[in-house]
Write a protein that holds these residues in place. Sequence first.
Motif, short mmCIF file in Angstrom:
data_model
loop_
_atom_site.label_atom_id
_atom_site.label_comp_id
_atom_site.label_asym_id
_atom_site.label_seq_id
_atom_site.Cartn_x
_atom_site.Cartn_y
_atom_site.Cartn_z
N ASP A 1 0.88 -1.17 0.00
CA ASP A 1 0.00 0.00 0.00
C ASP A 1 0.91 1.22 0.00
OD1 ASP A 1 -2.49 -1.30 0.08
OD2 ASP A 1 -2.40 -1.49 2.26
N LEU A 2 0.67 2.13 -0.92
CA LEU A 2 1.44 3.37 -1.01
C LEU A 2 0.61 4.53 -0.51
CD1 LEU A 2 2.76 3.03 -4.67
CD2 LEU A 2 4.08 2.72 -2.60
N ASP A 3 1.21 5.35 0.33
CA ASP A 3 0.64 6.64 0.72
C ASP A 3 1.61 7.68 0.20
OD1 ASP A 3 -1.62 5.77 2.27
OD2 ASP A 3 -0.21 5.15 3.82
N VAL A 4 1.12 8.55 -0.66
CA VAL A 4 1.98 9.54 -1.31
C VAL A 4 1.47 10.94 -0.96
CG1 VAL A 4 2.93 10.37 -3.49
CG2 VAL A 4 2.43 7.94 -3.20
N VAL A 5 2.39 11.80 -0.54
CA VAL A 5 2.05 13.20 -0.29
C VAL A 5 2.94 14.05 -1.19
CG1 VAL A 5 2.00 15.07 1.41
CG2 VAL A 5 1.42 12.73 2.10
N VAL A 6 2.29 14.90 -1.98
CA VAL A 6 2.99 15.82 -2.87
C VAL A 6 2.70 17.23 -2.37
CG1 VAL A 6 3.27 16.65 -5.24
CG2 VAL A 6 2.72 14.24 -4.82
N VAL A 7 3.76 18.00 -2.12
CA VAL A 7 3.61 19.39 -1.68
C VAL A 7 4.18 20.27 -2.78
CG1 VAL A 7 4.24 21.12 0.04
CG2 VAL A 7 3.76 18.76 0.75
N ARG A 8 3.42 21.26 -3.19
CA ARG A 8 3.84 22.19 -4.21
C ARG A 8 3.65 23.62 -3.73
NH1 ARG A 8 7.39 19.69 -6.31
NH2 ARG A 8 7.00 18.24 -7.98
N GLU A 9 4.78 24.30 -3.54
CA GLU A 9 4.77 25.70 -3.14
C GLU A 9 5.47 26.49 -4.24
OE1 GLU A 9 6.31 28.53 0.52
OE2 GLU A 9 6.17 26.36 0.84
N GLY A 10 4.73 27.35 -4.90
CA GLY A 10 5.29 28.12 -6.00
C GLY A 10 6.32 29.13 -5.53
N ARG A 11 7.42 29.21 -6.29
CA ARG A 11 8.46 30.18 -5.93
C ARG A 11 8.37 31.46 -6.76
NH1 ARG A 11 14.40 28.35 -7.76
NH2 ARG A 11 14.81 30.55 -7.57
N ASN A 12 7.49 31.43 -7.78
CA ASN A 12 7.29 32.59 -8.65
C ASN A 12 5.85 32.55 -9.15
OD1 ASN A 12 7.31 30.61 -10.71
ND2 ASN A 12 9.49 30.91 -11.09
N LEU A 13 5.47 33.48 -10.02
CA LEU A 13 4.09 33.54 -10.50
C LEU A 13 3.68 32.25 -11.20
CD1 LEU A 13 1.47 35.08 -10.90
CD2 LEU A 13 2.44 36.05 -13.00
N LYS A 14 4.52 31.73 -12.08
CA LYS A 14 4.19 30.49 -12.77
C LYS A 14 3.97 29.36 -11.77
CE LYS A 14 5.76 27.31 -16.38
NZ LYS A 14 6.79 27.02 -17.38
N GLY A 15 4.84 29.24 -10.79
CA GLY A 15 4.71 28.21 -9.77
C GLY A 15 3.44 28.36 -8.95
N ARG A 16 3.09 29.59 -8.61
CA ARG A 16 1.86 29.82 -7.84
C ARG A 16 0.62 29.46 -8.65
NH1 ARG A 16 5.22 33.90 -6.06
NH2 ARG A 16 4.34 35.49 -7.42
N VAL A 17 0.64 29.77 -9.95
CA VAL A 17 -0.50 29.43 -10.82
C VAL A 17 -0.60 27.91 -10.98
CG1 VAL A 17 -1.41 29.59 -13.18
CG2 VAL A 17 -0.56 31.64 -12.03
N VAL A 18 0.51 27.26 -11.30
CA VAL A 18 0.51 25.81 -11.47
C VAL A 18 0.14 25.14 -10.15
CG1 VAL A 18 1.90 23.77 -12.04
CG2 VAL A 18 2.11 25.85 -13.42
#
Length: 154
Positions: A102-119
């Motif tokens: 069983d896999l438990d996956v956590v993905v954290v995405r914090e944008g460092r610029n405008l493109k990152g914040r939008v994505v």
Amino acid sequence: MATIHLKQTTAATPEQVVAALTDFGPGRAELFGNSSAEFLKVHDRGADWADVTEGSGGIWERLRYDWSDPRRVVMTTTDSNIWGGASGHTYTLHRRPGGGTDLDVVVVREGRNLKGRVVGALLGTVGKGFLGKALGNTVKAIEARAGAPGGGRG
């Protein structure tokens, strides 16, 4: 910042999953659709860690992989063209009594610029489906590589 939690079951053993997650050789893109050969570079590597740049589609990140705990692979973003802060991935593996993982996956995405914040905002709204499908494809590829019969999904 987007935090996405995913769960998946595979017929592959935890050892097979860790081996696939930490295989940075040719064919990585077959396991991970978001890791093209164009961006893949192993900067340094030890017995249970690696410093790797990977990405695709114009998005790249440098990750510090740590698999010193056989039940967990932690990938911490150390540099990226769009991700920063607490960005990264954590795969926690639980051996199933009848076999598989069983896999438990956590993905954290914090944008460092405008493109990152939008994505990052898009991932926060529709990312679970997109990343869940990508994880499902990765699990199928790991099972095929390991010769494991298809495991349960979900």
